[in-house]
Write a protein that holds these residues in place. Structure first.
Motif, PDB file in Angstrom:
ATOM      1  N   ILE A  32       0.864  -1.182   0.000  1.00 11.62           N
ATOM      2  CA  ILE A  32       0.000   0.000   0.000  1.00 11.62           C
ATOM      3  C   ILE A  32       0.903   1.234   0.000  1.00 11.62           C
ATOM      4  O   ILE A  32       1.605   1.507   0.978  1.00 11.62           O
ATOM      5  CB  ILE A  32      -0.949   0.021   1.210  1.00 11.62           C
ATOM      6  CG1 ILE A  32      -1.885  -1.193   1.172  1.00 11.62           C
ATOM      7  CG2 ILE A  32      -1.764   1.314   1.220  1.00 11.62           C
ATOM      8  CD1 ILE A  32      -2.763  -1.325   2.411  1.00 11.62           C
ATOM      9  N   GLU A  68       0.831  -1.973  -4.854  1.00  9.97           N
ATOM     10  CA  GLU A  68      -0.404  -2.737  -5.026  1.00  9.97           C
ATOM     11  C   GLU A  68      -1.664  -1.884  -4.912  1.00  9.97           C
ATOM     12  O   GLU A  68      -2.658  -2.149  -5.566  1.00  9.97           O
ATOM     13  CB  GLU A  68      -0.470  -3.868  -3.990  1.00  9.97           C
ATOM     14  CG  GLU A  68       0.642  -4.896  -4.126  1.00  9.97           C
ATOM     15  CD  GLU A  68       0.589  -5.673  -5.436  1.00  9.97           C
ATOM     16  OE1 GLU A  68      -0.473  -5.693  -6.084  1.00  9.97           O
ATOM     17  OE2 GLU A  68       1.623  -6.251  -5.821  1.00  9.97           O
ATOM     18  N   VAL A  69      -1.639  -0.859  -4.078  1.00  9.53           N
ATOM     19  CA  VAL A  69      -2.741   0.097  -3.947  1.00  9.53           C
ATOM     20  C   VAL A  69      -2.106   1.461  -3.718  1.00  9.53           C
ATOM     21  O   VAL A  69      -1.115   1.582  -2.994  1.00  9.53           O
ATOM     22  CB  VAL A  69      -3.679  -0.239  -2.760  1.00  9.53           C
ATOM     23  CG1 VAL A  69      -4.772   0.822  -2.629  1.00  9.53           C
ATOM     24  CG2 VAL A  69      -4.305  -1.615  -2.927  1.00  9.53           C
ATOM     25  N   PRO A 123      -5.360  -0.230  -7.984  1.00  9.78           N
ATOM     26  CA  PRO A 123      -6.453   0.559  -7.409  1.00  9.78           C
ATOM     27  C   PRO A 123      -5.933   1.847  -6.780  1.00  9.78           C
ATOM     28  O   PRO A 123      -4.867   1.875  -6.154  1.00  9.78           O
ATOM     29  CB  PRO A 123      -7.047  -0.380  -6.349  1.00  9.78           C
ATOM     30  CG  PRO A 123      -6.707  -1.749  -6.844  1.00  9.78           C
ATOM     31  CD  PRO A 123      -5.365  -1.624  -7.486  1.00  9.78           C
ATOM     32  N   THR A 124      -6.702   2.924  -6.962  1.00  6.82           N
ATOM     33  CA  THR A 124      -6.302   4.241  -6.473  1.00  6.82           C
ATOM     34  C   THR A 124      -7.379   4.824  -5.567  1.00  6.82           C
ATOM     35  O   THR A 124      -8.570   4.761  -5.882  1.00  6.82           O
ATOM     36  CB  THR A 124      -6.040   5.202  -7.645  1.00  6.82           C
ATOM     37  OG1 THR A 124      -7.185   5.203  -8.518  1.00  6.82           O
ATOM     38  CG2 THR A 124      -4.813   4.781  -8.432  1.00  6.82           C
ATOM     39  N   ALA A 218      -8.095   0.608   1.639  1.00  3.72           N
ATOM     40  CA  ALA A 218      -6.941  -0.054   1.017  1.00  3.72           C
ATOM     41  C   ALA A 218      -6.762  -1.457   1.581  1.00  3.72           C
ATOM     42  O   ALA A 218      -6.468  -2.411   0.838  1.00  3.72           O
ATOM     43  CB  ALA A 218      -5.689   0.779   1.234  1.00  3.72           C
ATOM     44  N   ILE A 221      -9.253  -3.763   0.012  1.00  2.00           N
ATOM     45  CA  ILE A 221      -8.852  -4.108  -1.352  1.00  2.00           C
ATOM     46  C   ILE A 221      -7.756  -5.166  -1.339  1.00  2.00           C
ATOM     47  O   ILE A 221      -7.744  -6.093  -2.158  1.00  2.00           O
ATOM     48  CB  ILE A 221      -8.389  -2.839  -2.093  1.00  2.00           C
ATOM     49  CG1 ILE A 221      -9.586  -1.918  -2.364  1.00  2.00           C
ATOM     50  CG2 ILE A 221      -7.690  -3.200  -3.405  1.00  2.00           C
ATOM     51  CD1 ILE A 221      -9.209  -0.554  -2.903  1.00  2.00           C
ATOM     52  N   ARG A 229      -7.576  -7.561  -8.075  1.00  4.65           N
ATOM     53  CA  ARG A 229      -7.630  -6.120  -7.790  1.00  4.65           C
ATOM     54  C   ARG A 229      -7.054  -5.297  -8.934  1.00  4.65           C
ATOM     55  O   ARG A 229      -7.537  -4.203  -9.236  1.00  4.65           O
ATOM     56  CB  ARG A 229      -6.939  -5.789  -6.468  1.00  4.65           C
ATOM     57  CG  ARG A 229      -5.492  -6.169  -6.340  1.00  4.65           C
ATOM     58  CD  ARG A 229      -4.926  -5.731  -4.968  1.00  4.65           C
ATOM     59  NE  ARG A 229      -3.573  -6.192  -4.772  1.00  4.65           N
ATOM     60  CZ  ARG A 229      -3.235  -7.285  -4.077  1.00  4.65           C
ATOM     61  NH1 ARG A 229      -4.174  -8.027  -3.511  1.00  4.65           N
ATOM     62  NH2 ARG A 229      -1.966  -7.629  -3.947  1.00  4.65           N
ATOM     63  N   HIS A 233      -9.260  -2.678 -11.297  1.00  9.06           N
ATOM     64  CA  HIS A 233      -8.869  -1.303 -11.616  1.00  9.06           C
ATOM     65  C   HIS A 233      -8.966  -1.046 -13.115  1.00  9.06           C
ATOM     66  O   HIS A 233      -9.351   0.056 -13.542  1.00  9.06           O
ATOM     67  CB  HIS A 233      -7.441  -1.028 -11.143  1.00  9.06           C
ATOM     68  CG  HIS A 233      -6.902   0.275 -11.652  1.00  9.06           C
ATOM     69  ND1 HIS A 233      -7.287   1.500 -11.138  1.00  9.06           N
ATOM     70  CD2 HIS A 233      -6.028   0.546 -12.667  1.00  9.06           C
ATOM     71  CE1 HIS A 233      -6.669   2.470 -11.804  1.00  9.06           C
ATOM     72  NE2 HIS A 233      -5.907   1.921 -12.725  1.00  9.06           N
TER      73      HIS A 233
END
Length: 281
Positions: A32, A68-69, A123-124, A218, A221, A229, A233
Motif C-alpha cells: 500500500i 499494489e494500492v 487501485p487508487t 486499502a 482491497i 484487484r 482497476h
C-alpha cells in the motif's frame, strides 16, 4: 535460465529520492503506497516544474510492480494547488525558447493527466484533504474521499483563460455535457454535499478521519488476490481511458492556444486568489 537479464526499473528508494521535493512516498510491506504531494515538506507550489514532476512521478509509481494500492493525498492544509510560482510561468511564456514553451504547454500538460490514467495500473484512493485546485487526480482515482468542507470551482474562464485543463476534462467525464458546460462557463461553487450528490466524490468525512478511512479501504482491497484487484482497476479506469482518447488533447490544445493568442501570463495565483475571494468573502 534466460539469456537476457531483466532491465532495471527504479525502486521505491530510488524514485523517492528523485521526487523528494515534490512527494513523500511511504509503502507498507504488502504494497500500500501512500503518496503525499508536497513542495519540500510544505503545501504544493504550482509551477511548470511541478506539472512536469507529477507526470514523471505517475510513471515511476506505475512501473514499480511492488506497488499494489495507491493512496494519493496532499500536504495539509491544502489539496494540490493553493500557491504558485509566477516566475516559473514568466520564464517560459515571456521567454524566446519556443521548444521549452512547446514542451511545457503540450507534452507536459498532457502527460500530467495521461500518465495517471495510462501508467498506474493498481487501485487508487484519493483523499482530498483541504481546499485547493487541480482536483482532477482526485476525480480520476477509483475511490475519492473528500473533506466535508471542500468546495469545487474553476476560475479559468472568468479570468479569460480557456477552461481546458485537467479539471474541465475531469468534470466533463464525471458530470456529462450540460453540467460540465455550465461549470466551465459560470464558475459555480459546488460544495462537498452537492459534489457527493452529483457523484464527484464517494464519501465525505471530517478532516481527521480521512486517512484512517483511506487505509481501511486499502486494507479491504488488499484482501483480494493481486490479479483480481489489478483487473478490477482496469474496469474502473476504462471510462477515463475512453474519455482521454476522445476529449483530453483537444481540451489542452484549446487552452494553450488561447493562452498564446491572448499573450496571457498564465499565473495560477490569480485563479486561486479569485477562488479565495468567492469562498471567504
Amino acid at each position: 535460465m534466460s539469456i537476457q537479464p531483466w532491465v532495471h526499473v527504479e525502486t521505491l528508494e530510488e524514485y523517492s529520492e528523485r521526487f523528494k521535493d515534490f512527494a513523500v512516498l511511504e509503502r507498507t510491506p504488502d504494497g500500500i503506497l501512500t503518496c503525499r504531494l508536497t513542495w519540500k515538506g510544505g503545501p504544493v507550489m504550482w509551477s511548470y516544474q511541478t506539472q512536469h514532476a507529477y507526470g514523471e512521478l505517475w510513471t515511476a509509481i506505475g512501473h514499480d510492480k511492488k506497488n499494489e494500492v495507491l493512496i494519493l493525498t496532499c500536504t495539509d492544509p491544502y489539496w494540490l494547488v493553493h500557491e504558485s510560482d509566477p516566475t516559473s510561468f514568466d520564464e517560459i511564456e515571456q521567454g524566446t525558447d519556443v521548444d521549452a514553451k512547446f514542451n511545457v504547454n503540450i507534452p507536459d500538460t498532457m502527460n500530467f493527466v495521461e500518465n495517471f490514467i495510462n501508467d498506474i495500473e493498481i487501485p487508487t484512493i484519493a483523499v482530498i484533504n483541504g481546499q485547493g485546485m487541480h482536483y482532477e487526480f482526485a476525480l480520476m482515482s477509483d475511490i475519492t474521499l473528500c473533506d466535508s468542507e471542500y468546495v469545487f470551482s474553476d476560475a479559468h474562464f472568468t479570468k479569460d483563460i480557456v477552461a481546458g485543463d485537467g479539471m474541465s476534462f475531469a468534470m466533463r467525464t464525471c458530470l456529462g455535457v450540460k453540467r460540465s458546460n455550465y461549470f466551465m462557463f459560470t464558475e459555480p461553487q459546488v460544495d462537498a454535499k452537492t459534489a457527493l450528490d452529483w457523484g464527484l466524490v464517494n464519501e465525505l468525512l471530517p478532516h481527521d478521519q480521512l486517512m484512517a478511512r483511506a487505509n481501511e479501504l486499502a486494507r479491504n482491497i488488499m484482501k483480494t488476490s493481486r490479479s483480481v484487484r489489478r483487473l478490477q482497476h482496469e474496469i474502473a479506469i476504462r471510462p477515463w481511458k475512453q474519455s482521454l482518447q476522445d476529449n483530453e488533447r483537444v481540451h489542452v490544445l484549446c487552452e494553450m492556444y488561447g493562452v498564446q493568442l491572448q499573450k496571457f501570463e498564465h499565473h495560477f495565483d490569480k485563479i486561486v486568489e479569485s477562488f479565495d475571494e468567492k469562498t471567504t468573502g
